[in-house]
Design a protein around this motif. Structure first.
Motif, PDB file in Angstrom:
ATOM      1  N   PHE A 198       1.939 -17.878 -11.064  1.00 23.76           N
ATOM      2  CA  PHE A 198       1.039 -17.931 -12.215  1.00 23.76           C
ATOM      3  C   PHE A 198       1.883 -17.905 -13.470  1.00 23.76           C
ATOM      4  N   PRO A 199       1.386 -18.479 -14.558  1.00 17.72           N
ATOM      5  CA  PRO A 199       2.072 -18.259 -15.833  1.00 17.72           C
ATOM      6  C   PRO A 199       1.992 -16.767 -16.155  1.00 17.72           C
TER       7      PRO A 199
ATOM      8  N   LEU B 119       5.268 -16.106 -13.026  1.00 20.95           N
ATOM      9  CA  LEU B 119       5.184 -14.938 -12.167  1.00 20.95           C
ATOM     10  C   LEU B 119       4.983 -15.453 -10.748  1.00 20.95           C
TER      11      LEU B 119
ATOM     12  N   VAL C 248       3.923 -14.650  -7.296  1.00 23.76           N
ATOM     13  CA  VAL C 248       3.219 -13.589  -6.570  1.00 23.76           C
ATOM     14  C   VAL C 248       3.803 -13.472  -5.167  1.00 23.76           C
TER      15      VAL C 248
ATOM     16  N   HIS D 146      -0.005  -2.730  -1.455  1.00 22.31           N
ATOM     17  CA  HIS D 146      -0.353  -2.027  -2.684  1.00 22.31           C
ATOM     18  C   HIS D 146      -1.122  -2.928  -3.635  1.00 22.31           C
ATOM     19  N   SER D 147      -1.805  -2.287  -4.567  1.00 23.17           N
ATOM     20  CA  SER D 147      -2.597  -3.023  -5.546  1.00 23.17           C
ATOM     21  C   SER D 147      -1.713  -4.003  -6.307  1.00 23.17           C
ATOM     22  N   GLY D 148      -2.207  -5.217  -6.459  1.00 23.99           N
ATOM     23  CA  GLY D 148      -1.492  -6.210  -7.251  1.00 23.99           C
ATOM     24  C   GLY D 148      -0.448  -6.999  -6.488  1.00 23.99           C
ATOM     25  N   CYS D 149      -0.345  -6.784  -5.156  1.00 22.72           N
ATOM     26  CA  CYS D 149       0.716  -7.500  -4.433  1.00 22.72           C
ATOM     27  C   CYS D 149       0.307  -8.932  -4.097  1.00 22.72           C
ATOM     28  N   GLY D 150      -0.980  -9.237  -4.191  1.00 23.86           N
ATOM     29  CA  GLY D 150      -1.392 -10.621  -3.969  1.00 23.86           C
ATOM     30  C   GLY D 150      -2.338 -10.833  -2.802  1.00 23.86           C
ATOM     31  N   LYS D 151      -2.976  -9.764  -2.347  1.00 18.43           N
ATOM     32  CA  LYS D 151      -3.881  -9.893  -1.207  1.00 18.43           C
ATOM     33  C   LYS D 151      -5.086 -10.761  -1.545  1.00 18.43           C
ATOM     34  N   SER D 152      -5.709 -10.461  -2.679  1.00 18.14           N
ATOM     35  CA  SER D 152      -6.887 -11.260  -3.054  1.00 18.14           C
ATOM     36  C   SER D 152      -6.493 -12.710  -3.309  1.00 18.14           C
ATOM     37  N   THR D 153      -5.287 -12.892  -3.825  1.00 20.50           N
ATOM     38  CA  THR D 153      -4.823 -14.257  -4.072  1.00 20.50           C
ATOM     39  C   THR D 153      -4.733 -15.030  -2.755  1.00 20.50           C
TER      40      THR D 153
ATOM     41  N   GLN E 151     -14.344  -9.018  -3.602  1.00 20.24           N
ATOM     42  CA  GLN E 151     -13.968  -7.658  -3.992  1.00 20.24           C
ATOM     43  C   GLN E 151     -14.985  -7.067  -4.966  1.00 20.24           C
TER      44      GLN E 151
ATOM     45  N   GLU F  93     -11.715  -5.934   0.657  1.00 19.14           N
ATOM     46  CA  GLU F  93     -12.091  -4.517   0.500  1.00 19.14           C
ATOM     47  C   GLU F  93     -13.597  -4.329   0.569  1.00 19.14           C
TER      48      GLU F  93
ATOM     49  N   HIS G  94      -7.487  -0.817   1.728  1.00 20.64           N
ATOM     50  CA  HIS G  94      -6.457   0.131   1.298  1.00 20.64           C
ATOM     51  C   HIS G  94      -6.419   1.331   2.245  1.00 20.64           C
TER      52      HIS G  94
HETATM   53  N1  LIG Z   1      -5.446 -16.189 -12.414  1.00 19.91           N
HETATM   54  C1  LIG Z   1      -4.330 -15.443 -12.518  1.00 19.91           C
HETATM   55  N2  LIG Z   1      -3.462 -15.668 -13.530  1.00 19.91           N
HETATM   56  C2  LIG Z   1      -2.337 -14.925 -13.648  1.00 19.91           C
HETATM   57  N3  LIG Z   1      -1.994 -13.954 -12.810  1.00 19.91           N
HETATM   58  C3  LIG Z   1      -2.814 -13.677 -11.790  1.00 19.91           C
HETATM   59  C4  LIG Z   1      -4.030 -14.399 -11.589  1.00 19.91           C
HETATM   60  N4  LIG Z   1      -4.653 -13.913 -10.493  1.00 19.91           N
HETATM   61  C5  LIG Z   1      -3.843 -12.925 -10.038  1.00 19.91           C
HETATM   62  N5  LIG Z   1      -2.739 -12.785 -10.802  1.00 19.91           N
HETATM   63  C6  LIG Z   1      -1.646 -11.841 -10.564  1.00 19.91           C
HETATM   64  O1  LIG Z   1      -1.282 -11.954  -9.224  1.00 19.91           O
HETATM   65  C7  LIG Z   1      -0.975 -10.680  -8.691  1.00 19.91           C
HETATM   66  C8  LIG Z   1      -1.763 -10.435  -7.431  1.00 19.91           C
HETATM   67  O2  LIG Z   1      -3.135 -10.299  -7.726  1.00 19.91           O
HETATM   68  P1  LIG Z   1      -4.210 -10.003  -6.609  1.00 19.91           P
HETATM   69  O3  LIG Z   1      -5.539  -9.971  -7.243  1.00 19.91           O
HETATM   70  O4  LIG Z   1      -4.024 -10.958  -5.492  1.00 19.91           O
HETATM   71  O5  LIG Z   1      -3.806  -8.532  -6.143  1.00 19.91           O
HETATM   72  P2  LIG Z   1      -4.405  -7.658  -4.946  1.00 19.91           P
HETATM   73  O6  LIG Z   1      -3.326  -7.491  -3.936  1.00 19.91           O
HETATM   74  O7  LIG Z   1      -5.683  -8.221  -4.472  1.00 19.91           O
HETATM   75  O8  LIG Z   1      -4.640  -6.272  -5.681  1.00 19.91           O
HETATM   76  P3  LIG Z   1      -5.839  -5.216  -5.480  1.00 19.91           P
HETATM   77  O9  LIG Z   1      -5.530  -4.460  -4.238  1.00 19.91           O
HETATM   78  O10 LIG Z   1      -5.733  -4.358  -6.690  1.00 19.91           O
HETATM   79  O11 LIG Z   1      -7.113  -5.968  -5.408  1.00 19.91           O
HETATM   80  C9  LIG Z   1      -1.231  -9.667  -9.796  1.00 19.91           C
HETATM   81  O12 LIG Z   1       0.007  -9.321 -10.348  1.00 19.91           O
HETATM   82  C10 LIG Z   1      -2.059 -10.411 -10.790  1.00 19.91           C
HETATM   83  O13 LIG Z   1      -1.739  -9.982 -12.079  1.00 19.91           O
END
Ligand SMILES: Nc1ncnc2c1ncn2[C@@H]1O[C@H](COP(=O)(O)OP(=O)(O)OP(=O)(O)O)[C@@H](O)[C@H]1O
Ligand SMILES: [Mg+2]
Lengths: 277, 302
Positions: free
Chosen positions: B14-15, B22, B24, B43-50, B85, B165, B198
């Motif tokens: 991602f930008p 960035l 992911v 952990h939160s923010g590692c990219g699972k939802s992505t 989520q 989740e 989690h």
């Molecule tokens: N559209 C986007 N543009 C820029 N960055 C993004 C975008 N979507 C997600 N990110 C970044 O990608 C990373 C992973 O996000 P993601 O939502 O996949 O986390 P997660 O593992 O699901 O976290 P959580 O457990 O808190 O839900 C984060 O650092 C987030 O800031």
């Protein structure tokens, strides 16, 4: 505290304000002397001729009673009931407004959905929007050659902008999550537009429609003063020319009441489409 | 032979908002078998939802591909049901209509009564019955909303169920009931489940396999831990199983320490990022010859 509800107390206060306002108005109008009391000098200078003064509210009320008890009489081009005049105005407003909605809402959808369409159309909207609708009147009269249609065109052009802009804004602001729900359920674009985007954007769209109807009602009075013939705007102007200020005041009140009813109608619609996130 | 769901060299950048990029995750590669229940922990923010959005077809990865049943995933499909989520209920529709919305999309040939009956059944399954189902989502508690979202996804019997989740906002009791319902629904079908959570205990209770992700950026699906506890499992009985604490300790260790240690290093470009298979089994003193695949086993003796 009193046992009365907030609404009741407010209603009582409104009523008191109304009565007080009317009394002050009534008292502020100097009574016209009866002919027998005039001095010779007054008769000679013509002061005894009933002057076109601002009428007291009692006269306006009598006028209102008279007009509203027979609102639809038609005694020639310059003497029609208030109901007929308002009917003409509402007809023009609704026709122009419906045409505007017919154009603005689909176009707003397109602009809201497509960034390209937004960028391409935005300059036109920005230039056309601030033009006073009445500025179009001469051009409309020249091109359309019909005063009735020109008035409708002016309503069309003034009601289109709030609806267009609000629709585009509402559609563009629909949450991506909701669109994703439609996507994961494989809804086609038309179904998505009607079952997800339209209800999601409806509160913003209806707000635009409400602003538009308000503006249209403001503009129709001015437009009818210009084109003449029929309508509440023409009626006000005509009564002014007749120096019948009682009728002028009465019709001003009627313009307010009809505007309020139109607005309330859209307020109702707004409540119907509102949702809490 | 490719797995049923194959994630191949998935990279997402991602930008970063400062003109840079960035990353992911990079070249993530793993598979899920048909009918398998896979849970991903990280952990939160590692990219699972992505990852999940890409599996759902809602987002396009920067590079790489997802192949399901021999077909590349291009866009969303009714075969892949998602519990988002943030629930993603449509706020202008009643609870029931939120579910019938999905059911009617899945079964356009059904009558209105059939759609309503089916939807009501699934709402009852998650404990929503009576007047509640005619309320708007805004009039429900967070946990109730989550259950509506679960009912909507379950009612459609997708081939792949993607759960982000799904039980996060539920109290322990409801959570337990719905976990059982999920296992019942999953057990009776050929459904494949991919779930984010989690909660380590929830993961052990539900999963055939747990994927462990390191922290981002440059997160990796580092390990794939097989849950060697036979089914049917019950909350009270699994803790008695000799493998339970061994597996649990391994997961806690990973999330507590190694997810950090392993994070942050960009890989050699082009290198495929496969999770290391981990099998922890204390019940087999002499390993089953079939399972003896050299290099694919790491027996933890702690
Ligand atoms: N559209 C986007 N543009 C820029 N960055 C993004 C975008 N979507 C997600 N990110 C970044 O990608 C990373 C992973 O996000 P993601 O939502 O996949 O986390 P997660 O593992 O699901 O976290 P959580 O457990 O808190 O839900 C984060 O650092 C987030 O800031
Ligand atoms: Mg997430």
């Amino acid at each position: 505290m009193t046992g009365l509800s907030l609404n009741k107390r407010a209603a009582i206060l409104s009523f008191i304000l109304l009565i007080a306002g009317l009394l002050i108005w009534e008292a502020a109008i100097p009574a016209q002397k009866a002919v027998g009391e005039l001095t010779e000098y007054e008769i000679l200078t013509g002061a005894g001729v009933p002057k076109a003064g601002v009428p007291p509210p009692s006269e306006v009320l009598v006028k209102a009673w008279e007009q509203l008890s027979n609102p639809f009489y038609d005694a020639g081009p310059n003497d029609k009931g208030i109901g007929i005049q308002i009917g003409y105005s509402i007809y023009r407003v609704l026709t122009g407004y419906a045409l505007a909605a017919f154009v603005a809402i689909p176009l707003g959808f397109l602009i809201g959905m497509s960034p390209v369409a937004y960028k391409a159309l935005n300059p036109f909207i920005q230039v056309l929007r601030p033009i006073s609708p009445l500025a179009w009147m001469p051009l409309a009269l020249f091109i359309i050659q019909d005063s009735e249609a020109s008035a409708i065109f002016v309503i069309f052009i003034c009601s289109i902008w709030p609806m267009l802009i609000n629709t585009a804004f509402g559609v563009a602001g629909v949450r991506a999550d909701w669109v994703n729900v439609a996507r994961t359920h494989e809804l086609n674009p038309l179904k998505t537009a009607f079952t997800v985007i339209l209800p999601a954007a409806a509160p913003t769209i209806v707000t635009g429609m409400r602003i538009s109807i308000g503006i249209a009602w403001l503009v129709i009075v001015a437009a009818e003063m210009l084109v003449g013939g029929t309508g509440i705007g023409y009626y006000v102007w005509n009564e002014w020319n007749n120096l019948d200020l009682t009728s002028v005041i009465f019709s001003i009140l009627m313009i307010g009441v009809v505007g309020m009813l139109l607005d309330a109608l859209f307020g109702l619609l707004q409540r119907r489409v509102a949702y809490v996130e | 032979m490719k797995p049923y769901l194959s994630i191949e060299n998935l990279t997402q950048r991602f930008p970063d908002g400062k003109g840079g990029e960035l990353t992911v995750f990079e070249n993530a590669t793993f598979g899920v078998e048909k009918g398998e229940f896979v849970v991903i922990l990280g952990h939160s923010g590692c990219g699972k939802s992505t990852i999940m959005n890409i599996l759902a077809g809602l987002a396009e990865p920067t590079s790489g591909a997802v192949v399901m049943d021999g077909q590349e995933v291009k866009g969303p499909s009714l075969d892949r049901g998602v519990v988002f989520q943030n629930y993603s209920l449509l706020p202008w529709l009643s609870t029931l209509k939120n579910v019938t919305f999905g059911v009617a999309a899945r079964h356009p040939e059904w009558t209105k009564a059939e759609v309503i009956a089916h939807s009501t059944k699934y709402l009852a399954m998650v404990g929503l019955e009576g007047d509640v189902i005619h309320r708007k989502p805004s009039q429900l508690s967070g946990g109730m909303r989550q259950r509506v979202s679960i009912a909507r996804a379950f009612a459609n019997h997708p081939k792949l169920l993607l759960l982000d989740e799904p039980f996060g906002a539920l109290d322990a009791l409801t959570r337990g009931t719905i976990q059982d319902e999920l296992l019942k629904i999953w057990g009776g079908t050929e459904q494949t489940v991919f779930m984010i959570t989690h909660d380590i205990d929830e993961a052990i209770l539900l999963a055939d396999r747990i994927l462990l992700m390191t922290n981002g950026p440059f997160a990796r699906v580092a390990e794939s831990v097989e849950i060697t506890i036979p089914r049917p499992r019950s909350r009270t009985e699994i803790i008695e199983h000799p493998n339970y604490y061994a597996i649990r300790n391994h997961l806690v260790q990973f999330l507590g320490k190694r997810s950090k240690e392993l994070s942050g290093q960009p890989m050699d470009s082009g290198a495929t990022n496969r999770p290391a298979p981990i099998r922890i089994d204390k019940t087999e003193p002499t390993p089953d010859p079939e399972d003896l695949r050299p290099g694919l086993r790491a027996v933890v003796n702690s």
